[in-house]
Design a protein around this motif. Structure first.
Motif, PDB file in Angstrom:
ATOM      1  N   GLY A  43      68.445   6.798  -2.667  1.00 46.18           N
ATOM      2  CA  GLY A  43      69.867   6.441  -2.571  1.00 46.18           C
ATOM      3  C   GLY A  43      70.551   6.964  -1.316  1.00 46.18           C
ATOM      4  N   VAL A  44      69.784   7.122  -0.229  1.00 45.60           N
ATOM      5  CA  VAL A  44      70.356   7.645   1.021  1.00 45.60           C
ATOM      6  C   VAL A  44      70.827   6.471   1.888  1.00 45.60           C
ATOM      7  CG1 VAL A  44      69.786   8.837   3.183  1.00 45.60           C
ATOM      8  CG2 VAL A  44      68.872   9.677   1.003  1.00 45.60           C
ATOM      9  N   ASN A  45      72.037   6.552   2.412  1.00 44.71           N
ATOM     10  CA  ASN A  45      72.455   5.444   3.280  1.00 44.71           C
ATOM     11  C   ASN A  45      72.990   5.883   4.644  1.00 44.71           C
ATOM     12  OD1 ASN A  45      74.913   6.346   2.468  1.00 44.71           O
ATOM     13  ND2 ASN A  45      75.112   4.779   0.841  1.00 44.71           N
ATOM     14  N   LYS A  46      72.836   7.168   4.957  1.00 41.30           N
ATOM     15  CA  LYS A  46      73.233   7.582   6.323  1.00 41.30           C
ATOM     16  C   LYS A  46      71.969   7.843   7.140  1.00 41.30           C
ATOM     17  CE  LYS A  46      76.156  10.618   4.723  1.00 41.30           C
ATOM     18  NZ  LYS A  46      76.804  11.908   4.653  1.00 41.30           N
ATOM     19  N   ILE A  47      71.540   6.822   7.858  1.00 44.73           N
ATOM     20  CA  ILE A  47      70.295   6.946   8.637  1.00 44.73           C
ATOM     21  C   ILE A  47      70.554   6.434  10.060  1.00 44.73           C
ATOM     22  CG2 ILE A  47      67.822   6.399   8.713  1.00 44.73           C
ATOM     23  CD1 ILE A  47      68.217   5.476   5.690  1.00 44.73           C
ATOM     24  N   LEU A  48      70.210   7.258  11.034  1.00 46.38           N
ATOM     25  CA  LEU A  48      70.445   6.894  12.440  1.00 46.38           C
ATOM     26  C   LEU A  48      69.136   6.734  13.186  1.00 46.38           C
ATOM     27  CD1 LEU A  48      73.206   9.489  13.432  1.00 46.38           C
ATOM     28  CD2 LEU A  48      73.518   7.033  12.943  1.00 46.38           C
ATOM     29  N   GLY A  49      69.080   5.774  14.081  1.00 51.85           N
ATOM     30  CA  GLY A  49      67.969   5.684  15.016  1.00 51.85           C
ATOM     31  C   GLY A  49      68.387   6.393  16.290  1.00 51.85           C
ATOM     32  N   ILE A  50      67.506   7.232  16.829  1.00 50.78           N
ATOM     33  CA  ILE A  50      67.794   7.882  18.121  1.00 50.78           C
ATOM     34  C   ILE A  50      67.239   6.951  19.194  1.00 50.78           C
ATOM     35  CG2 ILE A  50      67.358   9.944  19.539  1.00 50.78           C
ATOM     36  CD1 ILE A  50      69.063  10.492  16.987  1.00 50.78           C
ATOM     37  N   ASP A  51      68.078   6.605  20.138  1.00 41.84           N
ATOM     38  CA  ASP A  51      67.728   5.571  21.115  1.00 41.84           C
ATOM     39  C   ASP A  51      66.844   6.117  22.252  1.00 41.84           C
ATOM     40  OD1 ASP A  51      67.654   3.405  22.752  1.00 41.84           O
ATOM     41  OD2 ASP A  51      69.823   3.097  22.864  1.00 41.84           O
ATOM     42  N   GLY A  52      65.612   5.606  22.346  1.00 45.94           N
ATOM     43  CA  GLY A  52      64.788   5.902  23.530  1.00 45.94           C
ATOM     44  C   GLY A  52      64.163   7.277  23.589  1.00 45.94           C
ATOM     45  N   GLY A  53      63.621   7.746  22.486  1.00 43.29           N
ATOM     46  CA  GLY A  53      62.844   8.992  22.507  1.00 43.29           C
ATOM     47  C   GLY A  53      63.714  10.228  22.505  1.00 43.29           C
ATOM     48  N   TYR A  54      63.082  11.396  22.794  1.00 39.45           N
ATOM     49  CA  TYR A  54      63.777  12.683  22.680  1.00 39.45           C
ATOM     50  C   TYR A  54      65.082  12.737  23.469  1.00 39.45           C
ATOM     51  CZ  TYR A  54      60.050  15.103  20.119  1.00 39.45           C
ATOM     52  OH  TYR A  54      59.173  15.519  19.157  1.00 39.45           O
ATOM     53  N   ARG A  55      65.065  12.154  24.672  1.00 39.80           N
ATOM     54  CA  ARG A  55      66.279  12.294  25.490  1.00 39.80           C
ATOM     55  C   ARG A  55      67.466  11.549  24.883  1.00 39.80           C
ATOM     56  NH1 ARG A  55      63.081   9.484  29.284  1.00 39.80           N
ATOM     57  NH2 ARG A  55      63.018  11.352  30.567  1.00 39.80           N
ATOM     58  N   GLY A  56      67.174  10.608  23.983  1.00 35.10           N
ATOM     59  CA  GLY A  56      68.247   9.865  23.313  1.00 35.10           C
ATOM     60  C   GLY A  56      69.131  10.750  22.452  1.00 35.10           C
ATOM     61  N   PHE A  57      68.620  11.899  22.022  1.00 37.92           N
ATOM     62  CA  PHE A  57      69.421  12.815  21.204  1.00 37.92           C
ATOM     63  C   PHE A  57      70.677  13.246  21.931  1.00 37.92           C
ATOM     64  CE2 PHE A  57      65.671  13.737  18.484  1.00 37.92           C
ATOM     65  CZ  PHE A  57      66.292  13.834  17.244  1.00 37.92           C
ATOM     66  N   TYR A  58      70.533  13.444  23.245  1.00 44.02           N
ATOM     67  CA  TYR A  58      71.689  13.989  23.977  1.00 44.02           C
ATOM     68  C   TYR A  58      72.223  13.074  25.067  1.00 44.02           C
ATOM     69  CZ  TYR A  58      67.761  15.309  27.005  1.00 44.02           C
ATOM     70  OH  TYR A  58      66.624  15.265  27.769  1.00 44.02           O
ATOM     71  N   SER A  59      71.577  11.902  25.267  1.00 46.10           N
ATOM     72  CA  SER A  59      72.081  11.087  26.376  1.00 46.10           C
ATOM     73  C   SER A  59      72.452   9.657  25.975  1.00 46.10           C
ATOM     74  CB  SER A  59      71.041  11.041  27.497  1.00 46.10           C
ATOM     75  OG  SER A  59      69.906  10.359  27.044  1.00 46.10           O
ATOM     76  N   LYS A  60      72.309   9.326  24.702  1.00 48.32           N
ATOM     77  CA  LYS A  60      72.607   7.931  24.324  1.00 48.32           C
ATOM     78  C   LYS A  60      73.346   7.887  22.995  1.00 48.32           C
ATOM     79  CE  LYS A  60      69.332   5.343  26.867  1.00 48.32           C
ATOM     80  NZ  LYS A  60      68.180   4.561  26.536  1.00 48.32           N
TER      81      LYS A  60
END
Ligand SMILES: Nc1ncnc2c1ncn2[C@@H]1O[C@H](COP(=O)(O)OP(=O)(O)O)[C@@H](O)[C@H]1O
Ligand SMILES: O=P(O)(O)OC[C@H]1O[C@](O)(COP(=O)(O)O)[C@@H](O)[C@@H]1O
Ligand SMILES: [Mg+2]
Length: 524
Positions: free
Chosen positions: A121-138
């Motif tokens: 029943g989880v509905n808060k799911i995010l895709g991080i864009d473009g690998g590790y650097r996506g965490f802080y740059s996208k």
């Protein structure tokens, strides 16, 4: 208790039983509330006899044993637990894919999203864009079952991937700032090393964040697990290239088809066998030898039956003189009028280094960039036959490498991806962290990161699988009896425990890195 990448959580039992356990959130956050698993009301699960995995279920790493051998290393069995450590509304999950492409990435993404949503029943799911650097740059990409519904039919990864860019504190800052509490990290050996560092930093900061890895590698170079997802698909797709090479080769007089497949070196080490090979084979190259992962080449060759010669990084070869590659090619052409050569991209790199003398270059992740061994060997063979006026040959070189990894996964890989993804979700919900979800002897398990990252899987050329290939192609091994004796010595497991047939990992109990003086199993 001190925790670093060498730390192992180990439980010992009777008769040499060892459990290499995975960390749990309660190891560093005491008194976490638990909740009954929502799956108990799920019609799919409530009909299963034992629908929650027993807390003591573990899976042995070695299944070939002697009467008196110790029970050996085990891993925690994956699957849903009676109690979970996250309330469904509380979960804020993210998914990231890193490294090279591999068939099945989208299937894993899909099944994490659908597993979290439908099972918990989880509905808060995010895709991080473009690998590790996506965490802080996208910006992030919201993922719902609707968004991911059809993605398993596509190659690649819908959330993008990259190499390099692993900045631990920026990544964990981003996890903390966004309120993310479950991180699913899909990637190869480099990615899992990155995941291990993220887990350590999360733990250092005392955050209630479960970090779960899903091993991805088309090269099959991750240790412990039976095989990696996408591998079957890659081997199957490679057949098309090998078939084409065969058709081209047999349609002309003295036709040679050369196919380059993925499977790169995975580091460097000083190989005593190689030193010996140098003396025996009367030619010289550097004593630094590349280890490698010639699994795709080996399995594609075994599957095909059209291949006359398979060259992998793990097995040194040489070109000139008695017993060399040129002699074999000539012999096969005289016998059959055509031949097919499969070469893994990491094979013969030391020979290329000798002849090209170019500087070492690395990609953004620090992986050594390879020179094109397919082009090189094709050129060498052509040059040899032209120079010696021995035969007129026609050589066709096929490089299908990116075609092989850019396709969607086949049926069996899709099933495998589903199991890996669901296992990771069950594990994170149950509060486990710092683990990779993996198949061990056909069972889903949770493997501690350090077991996945401490070494790389490679073809063992003294193993029966390589012998099967040599008998199937009837190619020379390019090794003398002395080399083989030396290789055998090198591969001997350090204890009496037996390895399975396609043995690849020689980690044994007693070799476990830093152990706590006493270890109490986590109560969950
Ligand atoms: N030792 C390491 N520590 C932290 N991060 C790493 C390490 N090695 C690789 N990475 C990161 O993991 C990601 C993927 O690594 P890479 O080697 O390109 O692919 P793969 O995971 O498929 O082996 C990259 O973003 C890279 O920066
Ligand atoms: O051109 P790229 O993207 O760097 O990829 C090349 C490498 O990626 C792979 O396909 C997979 O490697 P990783 O799993 O380590 O990312 C290798 O077989 C190959 O050498
Ligand atoms: Mg890698």
């Amino acid at each position: 208790m001190e925790h670093d990448s060498n730390f192992m959580k180990v439980v010992t039992g009777d008769a040499g039983y060892v459990l290499e356990d995975v960390p749990h959130l309660t190891d560093y956050i005491p008194d976490l509330p638990t909740y009954p698993n929502p799956l108990r009301f799920n019609p799919a699960y409530s009909v299963v006899k034992q629908y929650f995995v027993h807390v003591d279920d573990t899976v042995p790493q070695k299944i070939v044993v002697h009467k008196d051998s110790p029970r050996g290393v085990h891993f925690r069995r994956a699957g849903p637990r009676q109690k979970v450590y996250f309330n469904s509304d509380e979960v804020h999950a993210c998914i990231v894919t890193c490294g090279g492409l591999c068939p099945g990435l989208n299937t894993v993404i899909r099944e994490i999203v659908c597993g979290l949503y439908h099972m918990y029943g989880v509905n808060k799911i995010l895709g991080i864009d473009g690998g590790y650097r996506g965490f802080y740059s996208k910006n992030t990409i919201p993922l719902t079952p609707k968004v991911v519904n059809d993605i398993h039919k596509r190659g690649g990864t819908i959330i993008g991937t990259s190499r390099g860019g692993h900045d631990t504190s920026k990544i964990v800052d981003s996890i903390q700032d966004r309120g993310i509490n479950q991180v699913y990290i899909i990637g190869g050996d480099g990615t899992q090393k990155g995941a291990a560092v993220i887990y350590e930093e999360v733990r250092r900061r005392g955050l209630k964040v479960a970090v779960a890895g899903i091993p991805k590698t088309i090269d099959n170079d991750i240790p412990v697990i039976d095989k990696s997802f996408g591998f079957d698909t890659a081997v199957e797709e490679a057949q098309r290239a090998i078939n084409a090479a065969h058709v081209e080769a047999e349609s002309t007089e003295n036709g040679i088809g050369v196919v380059k497949l993925m499977g790169r070196y995975s580091g460097k080490f000083l190989n005593p066998l190689f030193g010996l090979a140098v003396t025996e084979c009367k030619f010289f190259f550097s004593i630094l030898r590349f280890t490698g992962a010639g699994f795709i080449a080996m399995y594609a060759t075994l599957a095909s039956r059209d291949v006359d010669l398979c060259l992998i990084p793990e097995s040194p070869f040489y070109l000139e003189g008695e017993g060399g590659l040129f002699e074999f090619v000539e012999k096969r052409l005289k016998e059959n009028g055509h031949m097919v050569i499969v070469i893994a991209e990491g094979a013969g790199q030391e020979l290329l280094a000798e002849s090209l003398q170019s500087a070492d270059q690395k990609d953004a992740s620090g992986n050594k960039l390879l020179r094109d061994v397919g082009l090189w060997i094709s050129h060498k063979i052509k040059e040899h036959f032209a120079k010696n006026h021995k035969m007129d040959i026609t050589l066709k070189y096929i490089d299908p490498t990116y075609m092989i990894r850019a396709i969607p996964s086949n049926a069996s890989d899709n099933v495998y991806c589903t199991l890996l993804a669901q296992s990771a979700v069950h594990g994170a919900m149950a509060g486990y962290t710092g683990f990779t979800s993996g198949l061990v002897n056909g069972r889903q398990t949770y493997i501690p990161f350090n077991r996945i990252t401490e070494k790389q899987n490679m073809v063992v050329i003294t193993d029966r699988m390589w012998a099967r290939l040599l008998s199937s192609t009837n190619q020379p091994s390019f090794l003398g009896p002395k080399d083989l004796a030396e290789a055998k010595k090198q591969e001997e497991p350090p204890t009496g425990l037996l390895d399975g047939e396609n043995c690849k990992d020689h980690h044994q109990p007693g070799n476990l890195g830093k152990l706590p003086a006493s270890y109490e199993p986590t109560a969950n």
